[in-house]
Scaffold this motif. Sequence first.
Motif, PDB file in Angstrom:
ATOM      1  N   TRP A   1       0.840  -1.175   0.000  1.00  0.00           N
ATOM      2  CA  TRP A   1       0.000   0.000   0.000  1.00  0.00           C
ATOM      3  C   TRP A   1       0.884   1.236   0.000  1.00  0.00           C
ATOM      4  CZ3 TRP A   1      -0.679   4.313   2.903  1.00  0.00           C
ATOM      5  CH2 TRP A   1      -1.841   5.039   2.650  1.00  0.00           C
ATOM      6  N   PRO A   2       0.589   2.263  -0.736  1.00  0.00           N
ATOM      7  CA  PRO A   2      -0.601   2.488  -1.551  1.00  0.00           C
ATOM      8  C   PRO A   2      -0.436   2.057  -3.002  1.00  0.00           C
ATOM      9  CG  PRO A   2       0.613   4.520  -1.419  1.00  0.00           C
ATOM     10  CD  PRO A   2       1.405   3.489  -0.640  1.00  0.00           C
ATOM     11  N   MET A   3       0.625   1.354  -3.316  1.00  0.00           N
ATOM     12  CA  MET A   3       0.905   0.944  -4.692  1.00  0.00           C
ATOM     13  C   MET A   3       0.413  -0.489  -4.929  1.00  0.00           C
ATOM     14  SD  MET A   3       2.561   3.608  -5.887  1.00  0.00           S
ATOM     15  CE  MET A   3       3.618   3.083  -7.214  1.00  0.00           C
ATOM     16  N   THR A   4      -0.886  -0.708  -4.802  1.00  0.00           N
ATOM     17  CA  THR A   4      -1.428  -2.050  -4.974  1.00  0.00           C
ATOM     18  C   THR A   4      -2.212  -2.150  -6.277  1.00  0.00           C
ATOM     19  OG1 THR A   4      -3.417  -1.509  -3.715  1.00  0.00           O
ATOM     20  CG2 THR A   4      -1.573  -2.490  -2.496  1.00  0.00           C
ATOM     21  N   ILE A   5      -2.319  -3.364  -6.762  1.00  0.00           N
ATOM     22  CA  ILE A   5      -3.137  -3.680  -7.932  1.00  0.00           C
ATOM     23  C   ILE A   5      -4.221  -4.630  -7.462  1.00  0.00           C
ATOM     24  CG2 ILE A   5      -3.166  -4.798 -10.191  1.00  0.00           C
ATOM     25  CD1 ILE A   5      -0.195  -4.039 -10.470  1.00  0.00           C
ATOM     26  N   ASP A   6      -5.474  -4.325  -7.785  1.00  0.00           N
ATOM     27  CA  ASP A   6      -6.596  -5.189  -7.440  1.00  0.00           C
ATOM     28  C   ASP A   6      -6.852  -6.167  -8.577  1.00  0.00           C
ATOM     29  OD1 ASP A   6      -6.909  -3.783  -5.107  1.00  0.00           O
ATOM     30  OD2 ASP A   6      -8.631  -2.621  -5.795  1.00  0.00           O
ATOM     31  N   ASP A   7      -6.986  -7.433  -8.244  1.00  0.00           N
ATOM     32  CA  ASP A   7      -7.280  -8.436  -9.253  1.00  0.00           C
ATOM     33  C   ASP A   7      -7.901  -9.660  -8.609  1.00  0.00           C
ATOM     34  OD1 ASP A   7      -7.444  -9.287 -11.939  1.00  0.00           O
ATOM     35  OD2 ASP A   7      -5.513  -8.360 -12.347  1.00  0.00           O
ATOM     36  N   THR A   8      -7.901 -10.792  -9.316  1.00  0.00           N
ATOM     37  CA  THR A   8      -8.576 -11.989  -8.823  1.00  0.00           C
ATOM     38  C   THR A   8      -7.746 -13.246  -9.083  1.00  0.00           C
ATOM     39  OG1 THR A   8      -9.729 -12.313 -10.928  1.00  0.00           O
ATOM     40  CG2 THR A   8     -10.892 -11.043  -9.233  1.00  0.00           C
ATOM     41  N   THR A   9      -8.068 -14.286  -8.316  1.00  0.00           N
ATOM     42  CA  THR A   9      -7.574 -15.637  -8.562  1.00  0.00           C
ATOM     43  C   THR A   9      -8.801 -16.533  -8.641  1.00  0.00           C
ATOM     44  OG1 THR A   9      -5.445 -15.271  -7.481  1.00  0.00           O
ATOM     45  CG2 THR A   9      -6.231 -17.545  -7.596  1.00  0.00           C
ATOM     46  N   GLU A  10      -8.882 -17.334  -9.695  1.00  0.00           N
ATOM     47  CA  GLU A  10     -10.056 -18.158  -9.972  1.00  0.00           C
ATOM     48  C   GLU A  10      -9.709 -19.639  -9.940  1.00  0.00           C
ATOM     49  OE1 GLU A  10     -13.270 -18.863 -13.621  1.00  0.00           O
ATOM     50  OE2 GLU A  10     -11.693 -17.368 -13.825  1.00  0.00           O
TER      51      GLU A  10
ATOM     52  N   GLY B   1       0.377  -9.608 -16.026  1.00  0.00           N
ATOM     53  CA  GLY B   1       0.226 -10.922 -16.622  1.00  0.00           C
ATOM     54  C   GLY B   1      -0.780 -11.800 -15.926  1.00  0.00           C
ATOM     55  N   MET B   2      -0.731 -13.069 -16.274  1.00  0.00           N
ATOM     56  CA  MET B   2      -1.637 -14.076 -15.749  1.00  0.00           C
ATOM     57  C   MET B   2      -0.854 -15.373 -15.620  1.00  0.00           C
ATOM     58  SD  MET B   2      -5.328 -15.128 -17.422  1.00  0.00           S
ATOM     59  CE  MET B   2      -5.132 -13.710 -18.457  1.00  0.00           C
ATOM     60  N   ALA B   3      -1.227 -16.205 -14.635  1.00  0.00           N
ATOM     61  CA  ALA B   3      -0.501 -17.460 -14.430  1.00  0.00           C
ATOM     62  C   ALA B   3      -1.462 -18.593 -14.117  1.00  0.00           C
ATOM     63  CB  ALA B   3       0.501 -17.317 -13.288  1.00  0.00           C
ATOM     64  N   ALA B   4      -1.095 -19.782 -14.571  1.00  0.00           N
ATOM     65  CA  ALA B   4      -1.790 -21.018 -14.197  1.00  0.00           C
ATOM     66  C   ALA B   4      -0.978 -21.661 -13.083  1.00  0.00           C
ATOM     67  CB  ALA B   4      -1.896 -21.949 -15.396  1.00  0.00           C
ATOM     68  N   ILE B   5      -1.643 -21.993 -11.982  1.00  0.00           N
ATOM     69  CA  ILE B   5      -0.988 -22.562 -10.807  1.00  0.00           C
ATOM     70  C   ILE B   5      -1.674 -23.877 -10.469  1.00  0.00           C
ATOM     71  CG2 ILE B   5      -0.465 -22.212  -8.359  1.00  0.00           C
ATOM     72  CD1 ILE B   5      -0.837 -19.111  -9.178  1.00  0.00           C
ATOM     73  N   ARG B   6      -0.882 -24.893 -10.231  1.00  0.00           N
ATOM     74  CA  ARG B   6      -1.408 -26.212  -9.872  1.00  0.00           C
ATOM     75  C   ARG B   6      -0.771 -26.639  -8.558  1.00  0.00           C
ATOM     76  NH1 ARG B   6      -3.647 -30.642 -12.925  1.00  0.00           N
ATOM     77  NH2 ARG B   6      -3.085 -32.630 -11.987  1.00  0.00           N
ATOM     78  N   LEU B   7      -1.601 -26.965  -7.576  1.00  0.00           N
ATOM     79  CA  LEU B   7      -1.154 -27.470  -6.279  1.00  0.00           C
ATOM     80  C   LEU B   7      -1.631 -28.907  -6.156  1.00  0.00           C
ATOM     81  CD1 LEU B   7      -2.258 -24.246  -4.562  1.00  0.00           C
ATOM     82  CD2 LEU B   7       0.061 -25.096  -4.344  1.00  0.00           C
TER      83      LEU B   7
ATOM     84  N   GLU C   1       2.929 -21.447 -14.313  1.00  0.00           N
ATOM     85  CA  GLU C   1       3.312 -21.071 -15.670  1.00  0.00           C
ATOM     86  C   GLU C   1       2.667 -19.729 -15.988  1.00  0.00           C
ATOM     87  OE1 GLU C   1       3.172 -22.891 -20.193  1.00  0.00           O
ATOM     88  OE2 GLU C   1       1.935 -23.787 -18.644  1.00  0.00           O
ATOM     89  N   ILE C   2       3.462 -18.804 -16.444  1.00  0.00           N
ATOM     90  CA  ILE C   2       2.923 -17.518 -16.873  1.00  0.00           C
ATOM     91  C   ILE C   2       2.226 -17.751 -18.200  1.00  0.00           C
ATOM     92  CG2 ILE C   2       3.455 -15.150 -17.534  1.00  0.00           C
ATOM     93  CD1 ILE C   2       5.889 -15.331 -15.625  1.00  0.00           C
ATOM     94  N   THR C   3       0.935 -17.401 -18.251  1.00  0.00           N
ATOM     95  CA  THR C   3       0.125 -17.722 -19.426  1.00  0.00           C
ATOM     96  C   THR C   3      -0.367 -16.502 -20.191  1.00  0.00           C
ATOM     97  OG1 THR C   3      -1.859 -17.845 -18.053  1.00  0.00           O
ATOM     98  CG2 THR C   3      -0.662 -19.911 -18.449  1.00  0.00           C
ATOM     99  N   GLY C   4      -0.146 -15.305 -19.664  1.00  0.00           N
ATOM    100  CA  GLY C   4      -0.625 -14.118 -20.360  1.00  0.00           C
ATOM    101  C   GLY C   4       0.139 -12.880 -19.949  1.00  0.00           C
ATOM    102  N   GLY C   5       0.046 -11.872 -20.774  1.00  0.00           N
ATOM    103  CA  GLY C   5       0.700 -10.603 -20.481  1.00  0.00           C
ATOM    104  C   GLY C   5       2.172 -10.610 -20.847  1.00  0.00           C
TER     105      GLY C   5
END
Length: 145
Positions: free
Chosen positions: A56-65, A85-91, A107-111
Amino acid sequence: MVEVKFVVNAPAKQVFEVLADGWLYTNWVVGASHIRDVDAGWPEVGTRIHHSVGLWPMTIDDTTEVLAVDPPRLLELRARLWPVGMAAIRLELSGDETTTEIRMTEEITGGPGRMLPEAAQALMLAPRNTESLSRLADLVLGRAA
């Protein structure tokens, strides 16, 4: 694709219970700083964690699906941090009643991050993800105590 592994002295069910609590996400994911909301039903496929990344205050709002889930053995996520960017994460969780190996692949998948060579991605992501799994293990053990 970057892969890290971590062993925790707890059954997969206990590890998955922490993963299934979306409000704990910022406690174990390095870089996530604030949870704004967690969709009802998390971690069902299609549900999201609405989070902020950064200091804060330098944050980016986004989501994980959630892309796929098979409790207590698998959780696949799509993490967004747009425009970076965007990433695919597998646990993947495997083990017995006393020990669980957590295998995390990302794996980085976008951006723009997708343009980085795999070796550069590994230099960036492997230490971060190892720390994230260490934090996850600490949460699991702390809740069990």
